[in-house]
Write a protein that holds these residues in place. Structure first.
Motif, PDB file in Angstrom:
ATOM      1  N   UNK A   1       0.841  -1.203   0.000  1.00 51.04           N
ATOM      2  CA  UNK A   1       0.000   0.000   0.000  1.00 51.04           C
ATOM      3  C   UNK A   1       0.873   1.248   0.000  1.00 51.04           C
ATOM      4  N   UNK A   2       1.936   1.249   0.823  1.00 52.11           N
ATOM      5  CA  UNK A   2       2.847   2.391   0.866  1.00 52.11           C
ATOM      6  C   UNK A   2       3.555   2.587  -0.472  1.00 52.11           C
ATOM      7  N   UNK A   3       3.993   1.488  -1.091  1.00 52.64           N
ATOM      8  CA  UNK A   3       4.674   1.592  -2.383  1.00 52.64           C
ATOM      9  C   UNK A   3       3.734   2.104  -3.468  1.00 52.64           C
ATOM     10  N   UNK A   4       2.490   1.636  -3.436  1.00 51.77           N
ATOM     11  CA  UNK A   4       1.514   2.101  -4.434  1.00 51.77           C
ATOM     12  C   UNK A   4       1.264   3.603  -4.259  1.00 51.77           C
ATOM     13  N   UNK A   5       1.196   4.059  -3.012  1.00 50.18           N
ATOM     14  CA  UNK A   5       1.005   5.487  -2.751  1.00 50.18           C
ATOM     15  C   UNK A   5       2.196   6.291  -3.274  1.00 50.18           C
ATOM     16  N   UNK A   6       3.408   5.761  -3.098  1.00 47.89           N
ATOM     17  CA  UNK A   6       4.602   6.448  -3.595  1.00 47.89           C
ATOM     18  C   UNK A   6       4.586   6.526  -5.116  1.00 47.89           C
ATOM     19  N   UNK A   7       4.143   5.465  -5.766  1.00 47.98           N
ATOM     20  CA  UNK A   7       4.043   5.468  -7.233  1.00 47.98           C
ATOM     21  C   UNK A   7       3.031   6.508  -7.691  1.00 47.98           C
ATOM     22  N   UNK A   8       1.879   6.551  -7.046  1.00 54.77           N
ATOM     23  CA  UNK A   8       0.854   7.522  -7.428  1.00 54.77           C
ATOM     24  C   UNK A   8       1.349   8.951  -7.220  1.00 54.77           C
ATOM     25  N   UNK A   9       2.085   9.190  -6.139  1.00 54.67           N
ATOM     26  CA  UNK A   9       2.639  10.518  -5.881  1.00 54.67           C
ATOM     27  C   UNK A   9       3.627  10.905  -6.983  1.00 54.67           C
ATOM     28  N   UNK A  10       4.511   9.973  -7.347  1.00 46.51           N
ATOM     29  CA  UNK A  10       5.492  10.240  -8.406  1.00 46.51           C
ATOM     30  C   UNK A  10       4.799  10.476  -9.738  1.00 46.51           C
ATOM     31  N   UNK A  11       3.745   9.705 -10.024  1.00 49.22           N
ATOM     32  CA  UNK A  11       3.000   9.909 -11.266  1.00 49.22           C
ATOM     33  C   UNK A  11       2.374  11.298 -11.300  1.00 49.22           C
ATOM     34  N   UNK A  12       1.879  11.757 -10.166  1.00 53.22           N
ATOM     35  CA  UNK A  12       1.316  13.095 -10.086  1.00 53.22           C
ATOM     36  C   UNK A  12       2.355  14.164 -10.344  1.00 53.22           C
ATOM     37  N   UNK A  13       3.567  13.967  -9.807  1.00 51.97           N
ATOM     38  CA  UNK A  13       4.643  14.933 -10.027  1.00 51.97           C
ATOM     39  C   UNK A  13       5.052  14.974 -11.497  1.00 51.97           C
ATOM     40  N   UNK A  14       5.121  13.809 -12.123  1.00 52.83           N
ATOM     41  CA  UNK A  14       5.467  13.758 -13.543  1.00 52.83           C
ATOM     42  C   UNK A  14       4.380  14.440 -14.376  1.00 52.83           C
ATOM     43  N   UNK A  15       3.133  14.183 -14.024  1.00 47.89           N
ATOM     44  CA  UNK A  15       2.029  14.810 -14.744  1.00 47.89           C
ATOM     45  C   UNK A  15       2.102  16.330 -14.635  1.00 47.89           C
ATOM     46  N   UNK A  16       2.430  16.844 -13.441  1.00 50.22           N
ATOM     47  CA  UNK A  16       2.560  18.291 -13.268  1.00 50.22           C
ATOM     48  C   UNK A  16       3.660  18.849 -14.161  1.00 50.22           C
ATOM     49  N   UNK A  17       4.785  18.132 -14.256  1.00 50.52           N
ATOM     50  CA  UNK A  17       5.886  18.589 -15.107  1.00 50.52           C
ATOM     51  C   UNK A  17       5.465  18.651 -16.570  1.00 50.52           C
ATOM     52  N   UNK A  18       4.728  17.669 -17.028  1.00 57.99           N
ATOM     53  CA  UNK A  18       4.311  17.647 -18.421  1.00 57.99           C
ATOM     54  C   UNK A  18       3.184  18.625 -18.707  1.00 57.99           C
ATOM     55  N   UNK A  19       2.499  19.096 -17.689  1.00 60.05           N
ATOM     56  CA  UNK A  19       1.434  20.071 -17.890  1.00 60.05           C
ATOM     57  C   UNK A  19       1.971  21.520 -17.893  1.00 60.05           C
ATOM     58  N   UNK A  20       3.250  21.682 -17.558  1.00 61.64           N
ATOM     59  CA  UNK A  20       3.835  23.023 -17.575  1.00 61.64           C
ATOM     60  C   UNK A  20       3.948  23.495 -19.022  1.00 61.64           C
ATOM     61  N   UNK A  21       3.886  24.825 -19.171  1.00 67.88           N
ATOM     62  CA  UNK A  21       4.012  25.403 -20.493  1.00 67.88           C
ATOM     63  C   UNK A  21       5.175  26.368 -20.479  1.00 67.88           C
TER      64      UNK A  21
END
Length: 80
Positions: free
Chosen positions: A56-76
């Motif tokens: 559960x902790x590892x899955x949460x870490x993956x989701x957090x990292x995915x969110x950070x990557x998504x934020x980077x790709x949403x930058x203009x």
């Protein structure tokens, strides 16, 4: 069983948060095709219980990292 266990352990994080329409792994078509013995099923269930919190902790870490990557790709403009 020794060959199967690493594959099961790699797949366990995906089981930490069940998808829609979830059913127990032992009822899945894949599990039925493996023809696991009762002992092998119990060993897998014990492994899942032992590592459930960590999964559960590892899955949460993956989701957090995915969110950070998504934020980077949403930058203009995208600056990676």
């Amino acid at each position: 069983m020794k060959r199967l266990l690493p594959l099961v352990l790699l797949a366990l994080p995906a089981w930490a948060q069940p998808p829609q329409g979830f059913f127990p792994w032992w009822d899945s078509p894949v599990a039925k095709e493996l023809n696991l013995t009762d002992l092998q099923r119990r060993q897998i269930q014990d492994t899942v219980r032992e590592f459930r919190d960590r999964m559960i902790d590892l899955r949460a870490a993956v989701e957090k990292a995915e969110g950070q990557v998504e934020e980077l790709f949403n930058e203009d403009p995208v600056d990676v």
